[in-house]
Design a protein around this motif. Structure first.
Motif, short mmCIF file in Angstrom:
data_model
loop_
_atom_site.label_atom_id
_atom_site.label_comp_id
_atom_site.label_asym_id
_atom_site.label_seq_id
_atom_site.Cartn_x
_atom_site.Cartn_y
_atom_site.Cartn_z
N GLU A 35 8.05 -17.31 113.14
CA GLU A 35 8.78 -16.11 113.55
C GLU A 35 9.91 -16.40 114.54
OE1 GLU A 35 8.35 -13.03 112.39
OE2 GLU A 35 6.75 -13.69 111.03
N LEU A 36 9.70 -17.37 115.42
CA LEU A 36 10.65 -17.60 116.51
C LEU A 36 11.34 -18.96 116.46
CD1 LEU A 36 8.67 -16.05 119.51
CD2 LEU A 36 10.43 -14.98 118.09
N PHE A 37 11.00 -19.79 115.48
CA PHE A 37 11.63 -21.11 115.30
C PHE A 37 11.56 -21.93 116.59
CE2 PHE A 37 13.84 -17.90 112.72
CZ PHE A 37 13.56 -18.38 111.44
N MET A 38 10.38 -21.98 117.21
CA MET A 38 10.25 -22.62 118.51
C MET A 38 9.98 -24.11 118.42
SD MET A 38 8.25 -19.80 120.85
CE MET A 38 8.86 -20.58 122.35
N GLY A 39 9.57 -24.61 117.25
CA GLY A 39 9.31 -26.04 117.12
C GLY A 39 8.12 -26.52 117.93
N LEU A 40 7.13 -25.64 118.12
CA LEU A 40 5.95 -26.01 118.88
C LEU A 40 5.16 -27.06 118.10
CD1 LEU A 40 4.90 -22.41 119.97
CD2 LEU A 40 6.26 -24.07 121.28
N PHE A 41 4.81 -28.15 118.78
CA PHE A 41 4.26 -29.33 118.11
C PHE A 41 2.74 -29.38 118.19
CE2 PHE A 41 2.99 -33.86 118.48
CZ PHE A 41 3.31 -34.28 117.19
N ASP A 42 2.19 -29.10 119.35
CA ASP A 42 0.74 -29.13 119.49
C ASP A 42 0.30 -28.21 120.61
OD1 ASP A 42 1.37 -30.49 121.80
OD2 ASP A 42 0.11 -32.23 121.40
N TYR A 43 -1.00 -28.23 120.89
CA TYR A 43 -1.59 -27.30 121.85
C TYR A 43 -2.70 -28.02 122.60
CZ TYR A 43 -3.93 -23.03 123.54
OH TYR A 43 -4.50 -22.04 124.32
N GLU A 44 -2.71 -27.84 123.91
CA GLU A 44 -3.79 -28.37 124.74
C GLU A 44 -4.31 -27.22 125.60
OE1 GLU A 44 -2.24 -31.39 127.32
OE2 GLU A 44 -0.80 -30.05 128.29
N CYS A 45 -5.62 -27.23 125.89
CA CYS A 45 -6.14 -26.14 126.70
C CYS A 45 -7.45 -26.53 127.37
CB CYS A 45 -6.34 -24.88 125.86
SG CYS A 45 -7.63 -24.98 124.62
#
Length: 218
Positions: free
Chosen positions: A104-114
């Motif tokens: 939706e936002l073309f953010m190029g988010l690669f991964d996630y840590e939490c």
């Protein structure tokens, strides 16, 4: 455990709650019922039953500059591990959200840590930024709350500040609530509470790998 079809799916995040539009326009969004109460309770009880050894004192900084400072931050954390069922289910759900945000936002988010965060009564986290422009690949911060029947008098609010130091939001850490904001824009803090307070804090990141090492020390 968390099901593959939560009460509020990633599609709901993007459309019915118009959260994507709010995130794009103001840089942050608050989604009150991201997960059903029953699923929140399962995560809450999972966090509460973890052994003391499963938690570590939270710190500030990274790599060689990492240190603990109880005058700044007093929570304890546990990084989520994909091989454990409850933790894996949450990570998979947030990866679905990553794909939706990219679409939706073309953010190029690669991964996630939490990590899980536990604030004992009286614990706080002073004003801070989660990322500094040009010095981190953390793009979006997410905070998901697990606390059932949380009341205003219990404290523990998340406070988000604007560019001039004005208060934009004071957010009660109620079960099922998801907060998403730009990591390098919004100064925020966690106020002391009167009860044990549990949340899952995470970051969507860009690919800043060098030589196969993701987010290397600079």
């Amino acid at each position: 455990m968390i099901t593959a079809d939560p009460a509020l799916t990633v599609a709901d995040f993007a459309t019915e709650s118009i959260a994507i539009d709010q995130l794009a326009s103001q840089g942050y969004v608050i989604v009150p019922n991201f997960l059903a109460r029953e699923q929140c309770l399962e995560l809450y009880h999972y966090a509460r039953q973890l052994d003391a050894q499963a938690w570590q004192q939270a710190g500030i900084g990274r790599a060689d500059s990492y240190t603990t400072n109880s005058a700044v931050r007093q929570d304890k954390i546990r990084w989520l591990q994909p091989e454990l069922p409850y933790e894996s289910a949450y990570l998979k759900m947030m990866d679905q959200l990553r794909l939706e945000l990219n679409r939706e936002l073309f953010m190029g988010l690669f991964d996630y840590e939490c990590h899980l965060a536990h604030y004992p009564p009286g614990a706080f986290y002073r004003k801070h930024l989660d990322a500094f422009k040009g010095r981190s690949n953390r793009i979006l911060t997410t905070v998901f709350y697990l606390n059932p029947d949380w009341q205003e008098q219990d404290g523990g609010q998340l406070v988000i500040y604007g560019e001039q130091g004005e208060v934009l939001e004071t957010i009660l850490p109620e079960a099922g609530k998801l907060v998403v904001f730009l990591s390098d824009v919004f100064v925020h803090e966690v106020l002391a509470g009167l009860r044990d307070r549990f949340s899952i804090t995470g970051w969507y990141r860009l690919n800043a790998s060098i030589g196969g090492v993701i987010d290397p020390t600079r």
